[in-house]
Design a protein around this motif. Sequence first.
Motif, PDB file in Angstrom:
ATOM      1  N   VAL A 269      -2.227  -3.198   3.250  1.00  0.00           N
ATOM      2  CA  VAL A 269      -3.126  -2.201   3.820  1.00  0.00           C
ATOM      3  C   VAL A 269      -2.351  -0.986   4.340  1.00  0.00           C
ATOM      4  O   VAL A 269      -2.826   0.155   4.250  1.00  0.00           O
ATOM      5  N   SER A 270      -1.159  -1.191   4.866  1.00  0.00           N
ATOM      6  CA  SER A 270      -0.364  -0.077   5.393  1.00  0.00           C
ATOM      7  C   SER A 270       0.052   0.884   4.288  1.00  0.00           C
ATOM      8  O   SER A 270       0.392   2.039   4.553  1.00  0.00           O
ATOM      9  N   ASP A 271       0.010   0.414   3.027  1.00  0.00           N
ATOM     10  CA  ASP A 271       0.412   1.261   1.891  1.00  0.00           C
ATOM     11  C   ASP A 271      -0.787   1.820   1.130  1.00  0.00           C
ATOM     12  O   ASP A 271      -0.844   3.021   0.857  1.00  0.00           O
ATOM     13  N   PHE A 272      -1.772   0.975   0.787  1.00  0.00           N
ATOM     14  CA  PHE A 272      -2.897   1.504   0.005  1.00  0.00           C
ATOM     15  C   PHE A 272      -3.760   2.436   0.841  1.00  0.00           C
ATOM     16  O   PHE A 272      -4.495   3.265   0.297  1.00  0.00           O
ATOM     17  N   ASN A 273      -3.670   2.340   2.161  1.00  0.00           N
ATOM     18  CA  ASN A 273      -4.487   3.173   3.045  1.00  0.00           C
ATOM     19  C   ASN A 273      -3.880   4.564   3.245  1.00  0.00           C
ATOM     20  O   ASN A 273      -4.461   5.385   3.948  1.00  0.00           O
ATOM     21  N   ASN A 274      -2.711   4.796   2.642  1.00  0.00           N
ATOM     22  CA  ASN A 274      -2.048   6.096   2.831  1.00  0.00           C
ATOM     23  C   ASN A 274      -1.643   6.751   1.508  1.00  0.00           C
ATOM     24  O   ASN A 274      -0.755   7.604   1.472  1.00  0.00           O
ATOM     25  N   THR A 293       7.185   1.079   0.170  1.00  0.00           N
ATOM     26  CA  THR A 293       6.387   0.209   1.034  1.00  0.00           C
ATOM     27  C   THR A 293       6.872   0.273   2.479  1.00  0.00           C
ATOM     28  O   THR A 293       8.073   0.292   2.736  1.00  0.00           O
ATOM     29  N   GLN A 294       5.915   0.304   3.385  1.00  0.00           N
ATOM     30  CA  GLN A 294       6.246   0.448   4.806  1.00  0.00           C
ATOM     31  C   GLN A 294       6.954  -0.777   5.361  1.00  0.00           C
ATOM     32  O   GLN A 294       7.873  -0.660   6.157  1.00  0.00           O
ATOM     33  N   LYS A 295       6.515  -1.960   4.945  1.00  0.00           N
ATOM     34  CA  LYS A 295       7.064  -3.179   5.544  1.00  0.00           C
ATOM     35  C   LYS A 295       8.509  -3.419   5.156  1.00  0.00           C
ATOM     36  O   LYS A 295       9.346  -3.767   5.994  1.00  0.00           O
ATOM     37  N   ILE A 299      10.889   0.518  -2.988  1.00  0.00           N
ATOM     38  CA  ILE A 299      10.051   1.360  -3.838  1.00  0.00           C
ATOM     39  C   ILE A 299       9.500   0.512  -4.977  1.00  0.00           C
ATOM     40  O   ILE A 299      10.241  -0.181  -5.669  1.00  0.00           O
ATOM     41  N   VAL A 300       8.173   0.544  -5.142  1.00  0.00           N
ATOM     42  CA  VAL A 300       7.551  -0.206  -6.235  1.00  0.00           C
ATOM     43  C   VAL A 300       6.863   0.770  -7.174  1.00  0.00           C
ATOM     44  O   VAL A 300       6.342   1.807  -6.753  1.00  0.00           O
TER      45      VAL A 300
END
Length: 423
Positions: A269-274, A293-295, A299-300
């Motif tokens: 959620v921390s990634d798809f939401n931004n 990715t934030q966590k 890089i993906v």
Amino acid sequence: MGSISVRLRAGKEGKQNIYLHFNYGRKRQYRFATGLSLKDKKHWNADSNSVKNVKGEPDSQNINSKLSLLISKGNKLLSELEDSGSPIDNLILKKHLKKIKEKGSSSIRKKVPLLTEHYDWFNDHFSVHPRPKTQKPLAKSTLKPYKNTLRIIKDYEKQLGIKFTFEHITLEFHHDFISYLQKEGFTSNYIGTQIKNIKTIMHDAYERGLHTNVDYQKSGFTKPKEEVNHIYLNMKELTAIKNLKLKNRPKLDIARDLFIIASMTGLRVSDFNNLNTSNIEAHKGIRFLRVKTQKTGKIVLIPLHPFVEEILKKRNGEFPPSMPDQHINEALKSIARKAKLKDEVIIKKTIGGKQVETTYKKHELVTNHTARRSFCTNAYKADMPVVDIMAISGHTSEKVFYNYIKATSLERLEKISSHSFFN
């Protein structure tokens, strides 16, 4: 200042066992068994706290000598603990008095560090500085459960009326803390997270030379864990959600589109939401997302699924605006109900130390994280190589990854049966 008094308690065969009573604060007392006793209560001199020198007490001189030494050492212990600024409680007194009883002395270190003090420092420090193991600061999503654990420890301290030092974190603490959390009604997996976080803090403090207590490393200091039947949505169910007409419900429309994007990318959620258009790139005609990715900071690269392209087209090439996590979760219950996800799902969880079995409608269980599980499971069922799914989902451990695969045993059977070995 604390004080010590001597009291007798009736034992077996009329004996009187001698105890030291430590008073070290308002309504704070500790009763310590000296291991000494006299044959008859009439032979006790309450004024001098000693056994009378009479024929009926042939060992009176030895008892008085040992008792006098214990009282002297006990008073010194109280004084040193108060001077050191260390917390005083029954566990601390028991530990030092046991050493005095066995060895004749017990050293008091000045200013014993508290568990919560180091925990506060750990959260503050690693929210901005990289951790040695990962070489990255704690992500917000990781820091939140650490802060929850610290809050729970402080609540537990208030209930007990003590402050935990590192020496408190023993196998006995492990047992009592789990019992406390069970009484509070927490699930086994949530309790396991608290134990895991405490072990992390203890290990960090140990490596910094703040303590020598290794009980947290023992096999008995385990974190409770159980498999929970979390749901995933198959492609038919996701398609039903994608095709819902929600133009007149803008909040539901945004939440739905974010959920579908997550289900087709495996992002947290921390990634798809931004996400925004700067995340979209192309290579040899392949449109894909590049996301740090934030966590994990990794890089993906994720090919754009047709469902995602459809959402972008609907929104004039833009991603949906971000929405608070809890608002998405609230909206998803309504969205899944509108998509008629009514299958009954039985969830078994250990809550408060007891296994509880609850039946839900599937739409009641859909959350942000359902999307990530759905991506991993649907990709697995579609025969995407595990190594490629993990490259997208960002999992570094196959053990953790397979926890996300929620295919039923029959669905796995269908997948396995198509393998060349069975044909």
